[in-house]
Structure formats: structure tokens, C-alpha cells
Design a protein around this motif. Structure first.
Motif, short mmCIF file in Angstrom:
data_model
loop_
_atom_site.label_atom_id
_atom_site.label_comp_id
_atom_site.label_asym_id
_atom_site.label_seq_id
_atom_site.Cartn_x
_atom_site.Cartn_y
_atom_site.Cartn_z
N ARG A 53 -81.52 -59.36 45.60
CA ARG A 53 -81.93 -59.16 47.01
C ARG A 53 -81.55 -57.76 47.49
NH1 ARG A 53 -79.58 -64.39 47.34
NH2 ARG A 53 -81.16 -66.03 47.51
N LYS A 54 -80.35 -57.32 47.16
CA LYS A 54 -79.89 -56.01 47.60
C LYS A 54 -80.78 -54.89 47.07
CE LYS A 54 -74.97 -57.12 48.16
NZ LYS A 54 -73.59 -56.88 47.64
N GLU A 55 -81.34 -55.10 45.89
CA GLU A 55 -82.21 -54.07 45.30
C GLU A 55 -83.67 -54.20 45.74
OE1 GLU A 55 -81.21 -51.49 43.65
OE2 GLU A 55 -79.11 -52.14 43.73
N GLY A 56 -83.96 -55.18 46.56
CA GLY A 56 -85.32 -55.34 47.07
C GLY A 56 -86.27 -56.08 46.15
N PHE A 57 -85.74 -56.80 45.16
CA PHE A 57 -86.59 -57.58 44.29
C PHE A 57 -86.99 -58.90 44.96
CE2 PHE A 57 -84.16 -55.19 40.97
CZ PHE A 57 -85.24 -54.55 40.38
N GLU A 58 -88.08 -59.47 44.48
CA GLU A 58 -88.43 -60.83 44.89
C GLU A 58 -87.49 -61.79 44.17
OE1 GLU A 58 -92.14 -64.02 44.50
OE2 GLU A 58 -92.49 -61.87 44.15
N VAL A 59 -86.90 -62.71 44.92
CA VAL A 59 -85.88 -63.61 44.38
C VAL A 59 -86.24 -65.05 44.71
CG1 VAL A 59 -83.47 -64.33 44.60
CG2 VAL A 59 -84.02 -61.91 44.45
N LYS A 60 -86.06 -65.94 43.75
CA LYS A 60 -86.33 -67.35 43.99
C LYS A 60 -85.28 -68.21 43.30
CE LYS A 60 -90.02 -70.76 44.26
NZ LYS A 60 -91.48 -71.02 44.06
N ASP A 61 -84.78 -69.21 44.04
CA ASP A 61 -83.77 -70.13 43.54
C ASP A 61 -84.42 -71.49 43.28
OD1 ASP A 61 -81.59 -71.73 43.05
OD2 ASP A 61 -80.78 -71.64 45.09
N TYR A 62 -84.29 -71.98 42.07
CA TYR A 62 -84.83 -73.28 41.70
C TYR A 62 -83.74 -74.34 41.76
CZ TYR A 62 -89.21 -71.05 40.48
OH TYR A 62 -90.40 -70.35 40.55
N ASN A 63 -83.24 -74.56 42.99
CA ASN A 63 -82.29 -75.64 43.28
C ASN A 63 -81.05 -75.63 42.40
OD1 ASN A 63 -84.00 -76.75 45.32
ND2 ASN A 63 -85.23 -77.73 43.73
N GLY A 64 -80.62 -74.44 42.04
CA GLY A 64 -79.40 -74.31 41.27
C GLY A 64 -79.57 -74.50 39.78
N TYR A 65 -80.75 -74.91 39.35
CA TYR A 65 -81.01 -75.05 37.92
C TYR A 65 -81.23 -73.68 37.28
CZ TYR A 65 -81.56 -80.11 38.30
OH TYR A 65 -81.33 -81.45 38.51
N ALA A 66 -81.95 -72.84 38.00
CA ALA A 66 -82.29 -71.51 37.51
C ALA A 66 -82.68 -70.64 38.68
CB ALA A 66 -83.43 -71.57 36.49
N GLY A 67 -82.76 -69.34 38.43
CA GLY A 67 -83.21 -68.39 39.45
C GLY A 67 -84.08 -67.34 38.81
N VAL A 68 -84.92 -66.69 39.62
CA VAL A 68 -85.82 -65.66 39.11
C VAL A 68 -85.71 -64.42 39.98
CG1 VAL A 68 -88.20 -65.04 38.59
CG2 VAL A 68 -87.43 -67.38 38.22
N ILE A 69 -85.58 -63.27 39.31
CA ILE A 69 -85.63 -61.97 39.96
C ILE A 69 -86.86 -61.26 39.40
CG2 ILE A 69 -84.44 -59.77 40.31
CD1 ILE A 69 -81.81 -61.27 39.78
N SER A 70 -87.81 -60.93 40.27
CA SER A 70 -89.11 -60.43 39.81
C SER A 70 -89.38 -59.01 40.28
CB SER A 70 -90.25 -61.34 40.30
OG SER A 70 -90.09 -62.66 39.83
N TYR A 71 -90.15 -58.27 39.46
CA TYR A 71 -90.57 -56.92 39.82
C TYR A 71 -92.03 -56.74 39.40
CZ TYR A 71 -91.19 -51.86 39.52
OH TYR A 71 -91.67 -50.58 39.65
N GLY A 72 -92.84 -56.20 40.30
CA GLY A 72 -94.22 -55.90 40.00
C GLY A 72 -95.15 -57.06 40.26
N GLU A 73 -96.43 -56.84 39.96
CA GLU A 73 -97.47 -57.84 40.18
C GLU A 73 -98.42 -57.83 39.00
OE1 GLU A 73 -99.36 -56.76 43.80
OE2 GLU A 73 -97.74 -57.50 45.09
N GLY A 74 -99.24 -58.88 38.93
CA GLY A 74 -100.25 -58.96 37.88
C GLY A 74 -100.53 -60.41 37.52
#
Length: 460
Positions: A53-74
Motif C-alpha cells: 500500500r505504501k508503494e502505491g500497488f494494488e493490494v488485496k487480502d483473501y481473508n487471511g489465507y493469502a494476499g496479492v500485491i499487483s503492478y500493471g495491467e493486461g
């Protein structure tokens, strides 16, 4: 861009952030709300997602099982799969397992190699691509799981609820590219037994060689003490006996190791069973030892040398005996040309011949991974590795360990450990699942450069 030069600008921040995640004791624990694998794993996931979040990435939390930090589109995407959970600390550490202390260029701490260091390497690869405004045609997804060491329930959940990348790698093994991983069986032997062992509880996880074990027996006497001393000396082991009256607690120190390489360890529990079986003429202990003593499974008739993946390996990871009730868990890694049904047949046939009383149950089967070594994914990653490491000799390989790559199509394992690296002679540096786990900081930074260049090529 030369990403090795670029990562030098980030070195101090990288070390600081890595120490932060190492400091979190993320061993799987009691499930809590939004923390299916315990508070430690939840804190580790929160730590990484906050960095994103601090770096401005898209972030998603999957209920504590896993998380995703994303960059870019396509429409297509490239994934990096890493895990934040760690195995139990174990014994014998000379460094703080949560300290991230650096000594002579090596950082020590549980997870530095497996897999917090590589997870942070993946994060910094995304960060450098973003900071340098690298234009990509595919989205890059850093997927962080919290249950790799205990069954990968995190990825099973993510596969059902999250976006599956088109291709990618997991930084949770060795360089160069690992295009194949053995299948994995967990087999439990359980039931009522007739044994002099009053109590034995050894091992924490099936995927760790039992490096230290103890058991309680009755009918102890001085002649047995002499036999135990002889057994220890003849096998080059350390051990002890503590007794009150005719009841004794026997302890043996072996050597911990990853279950994928049981030949690197010494299974203390099996040695105790061997001694009890011989000294007390205990049929249950002797038969158990006979069936499980060989890491290739030769007494069971299940030994096989695979064409691509080498030998089947077997590790006895958990032994629980109490009041003549026993439960023993075995971890088997089998090559892709082995048949799991025939492996089970080997167990059942041998048990029948021995009139062995425990039931033998297959609890889990993780199928092998095999990606065409000539595929674009493998060749791209291999090319970047050779360019950056200057290693043009080491071939791409297969392994016995199981990684997240098994959970996704068109994924391989890729680093971060380099071939033919030797630990310093003056200092012990443990590997994954071992005491004093540590990583060469310069090697880890080199892996960041390799991952950044690889993602740049795969995502363009």
C-alpha cells in the motif's frame, strides 16, 4: 537496464524491510477470525500488504489465507508465488531466529531462505519496475500465502477465489529453473500396538526429519544401560537416559533436515525404535524400524529411480505412541514415473508379511509437477539466470520438494539458492528448516536482479 546496479540503491531499505518480516514469528497456530493460520501468519501478511500500500500497488487480502500485491495491467498476467509462514524454530540456534542479524555478509533468521527472503525479493522486483516506470503488457502479481509448510490450504483457497496468473514462478527452491517436482504422499500408520514403549511423541511436521526424540520404557536395568551406550557409540550418536526405579526416558540426538532430502538428516526416532526393538525384543518397534529405516523404501519394495526426477524418498516425520495406541506419519516424495497405488501396495504387502497390526492409510497425495523444459517460460527464465549469474554450466533441474508451483498451471520454481555455494569455513550457516538458517545477502540481492529482469521479459 542493469538491475544489479539498480538494486544497490535499495540495499539498506531491502535489509530493513526483510528484518521486519523476519521478526514476526509466523508459525501456523490456532485459527482466529480473519486469521485461519493464527496471529503470526496474519501479522506477516499484514506487514507485506502494508508495504504494498505504501508503494502505491494494488493490494488485496483473501481473508487471511493469502494476499496479492499487483503492478500493471493486461489480459494476461505473470505471477510470483511466495509464502510467509515458517516451520517451527527447533533447537540448537546460536543466533536469534527472529533477529535478522548480519554476520560476515550472512543474514540469520527463520525464513531468510524459506521463504521470507525470497518473498521480499519478489516485492522489490515489483518496486524497482514501478519506480523506473517500466511499461509492461501484462500484469504482475505477487501472491503471498500463509500455509505452505503445512499443506498449502492457503493456495487451495486462493485457487477457488482469486485470479490465476497466466504463467509464473515461485522463488522457493534453487536456481536455475526447476521444471519438475516430485509428487508427495502423506501416509499414516495407526492403531493398537503391543509394545514396551509407554510413551513416545517425536516430530513436529511430516516434512522434517526428526532430529531429536525421546521415549519412555519400563523394566529398565543396568545391562540395558550398557547396551544403550554401545548403541550410541556404534552409530556415532549422542543420547541420554534418565530413570526412576525401573522406568527410563531415553533420548537420542540426530540431525534435522528437509524431508525431500532425508539422507542429509539423522532420524532420531527411528534409532530409538531400532534400539528398543533389539534390546527388548519388541516386535512392534523392530517391525516399524524395518519398514521405515531406508530413505528409498527398499524394505517395502517401493524404491524407484525416475528418469527425470531421480529417487523416491521417504521420511518418518511424526511418531506418537501412548497407552499402546500408535500413530506414525510418513512423508514420501515420488518421481513422475512412479505409481502411488503401487507405493501403497508395497506398504500393505510388507505389513501383511510381518503381521503388522497398524492400519495404513493414504491421507494426502499431491501429484507431481512437470513443465516442458523447452517451453518459453523455462527458456526465458533460464536465459536471464545465465546472463546475470554468469553460470552457463548448471542445467535446469527437478527436485523432491513441493512448492506452490504445483498449484498453478504453467508455473515453475526459480531460485533463490545458487548452485555450488559453500558456507564459510569459520561459521555454520543453516539451510531451510535447519538451525541458524541464513542467507548470503549479496546472493539474495543478485536474485532480486534476476527476478526483476525475468518479470520484465515475461510481462512485455
Amino acid at each position: 537496464m542493469n538491475w544489479l546496479n539498480e538494486i544497490e540503491k535499495y540495499k539498506e531499505d531491502f535489509i530493513s524491510d526483510l528484518r521486519g518480516i523476519i521478526a514476526i514469528p509466523s508459525v501456523k497456530d490456532t485459527e482466529k477470525e480473519n486469521a485461519p493460520f493464527g496471529e503470526g501468519c496474519r501479522k506477516a501478511l499484514d506487514y507485506m500488504l502494508e508495504l504494498g500500500r505504501k508503494e502505491g500497488f494494488e493490494v488485496k487480502d483473501y481473508n487471511g489465507y493469502a494476499g496479492v500485491i499487483s503492478y500493471g495491467e493486461g489480459e494476461e498476467s505473470v505471477g510470483v508465488l511466495a509464502h510467509l509462514d515458517i516451520v517451527p524454530i527447533g533447537e540448537g540456534w546460536t543466533k536469534n531466529p527472529f533477529g535478522g542479524e548480519i554476520v560476515d555478509g550472512y543474514m540469520f533468521g527463520r525464513g531468510t531462505v524459506d521463504d521470507k527472503g525470497p518473498a521480499m525479493a519478489g516485492f522489490y522486483a515489483l518496486k524497482m519496475l514501478k519506480d523506473n516506470n517500466i511499461k509492461l503488457n501484462k500484469k504482475i502479481m505477487l501472491i503471498l500465502g500463509c500455509d505452505e509448510e503445512s499443506g498449502m490450504e492457503c493456495m487451495e483457497y486462493y485457487v477457488k477465489h482469486g485470479e490465476i496468473p497466466t504463467m509464473g514462478f515461485t522463488p522457493d527452491a534453487d536456481f536455475p529453473v526447476i521444471y519438475g517436482e516430485k509428487g508427495g504422499l502423506n501416509i499414516r500408520m495407526k492403531g493398537t500396538c503391543n509394545t514396551v514403549i509407554k510413551s513416545m511423541h517425536a516430530g513436529d511436521r511430516p516434512n522434517i526429519v526428526i532430529g531429536k526424540a525421546s521415549l519412555v520404557v519400563g523394566e529398565w536395568n543396568d545391562s540395558l544401560m550398557d547396551m544403550f551406550d554401545f548403541y550410541l557409540k556404534s552409530n556415532g550418536l549422542k543420547g541420554s537416559v534418565a530413570y526412576t526405579g525401573d522406568e527410563a526416558t531415553l533420548e537420542i540426538e540426530g540431525a534435522f533436515a528437509h524431508a525431500a532430502m532425508p539422507y542429509n538428516g539423522v532420524n532420531a526416532a527411528l534409532h530409538l525404535l531400532n534400539f528398543v526393538g533389539s534390546a527388548f525384543q519388541d516386535k512392534f518397534a523392530a517391525d516399524t524400524y524395518y519398514m521405515l529405516k531406508d530413505w528409498q523404501g527398499k524394505p517395502l519394495g517401493i524404491d524407484i529411480d525416475g528418469a527425470y526426477m531421480g529417487f523416491l524418498t521417504m521420511n518418518t516425520g511424526i511418531v506418537d505412541i501412548e497407552n499402546n495406541e500408535a500413530s506414525i506419519v510418513i512423508d514420501i516424495r515420488y518421481p513422475n514415473d512412479a505409481d502411488p497405488d503401487k507405493i501403497m501396495e508395497g506398504f500393505h504387502k510388507t505389513a501383511k508379511e510381518l503381521d503388522y497390526g497398524l492400519d495404513i492409510v493414504l491421507e494426502h497425495n499431491m501429484k507431481p509437477l512437470f513443465v516442458d523444459p523447452n517451453s518459453e517460460l523455462v527458456q526465458t527464465l533460464s536465459g536471464v539466470y545465465r546472463e546475470y549469474s554468469k553460470d552457463t554450466f548448471t542445467p535446469n533441474i527437478t527436485i523432491g520438494g513441493g512448492t506452490y508451483a504445483k498449484k498453478f498451471p504453467n508455473f515453475v520454481a526459480f531460485g533463490p539458492e545458487f548452485p555450488n555455494r559453500k558456507s564459510p569455513e569459520h561459521m555454520y550457516v543453516g539451510g531451510c528448516h535447519q538451525k541458524d538458517e541464513g542467507v548470503n545477502v549479496d546472493d539474495l540481492l543478485l536474485s532480486v536482479g534476476i527476478y526483476t529482469a525475468s518479470l520484465e521479459k515475461l510481462a512485455k
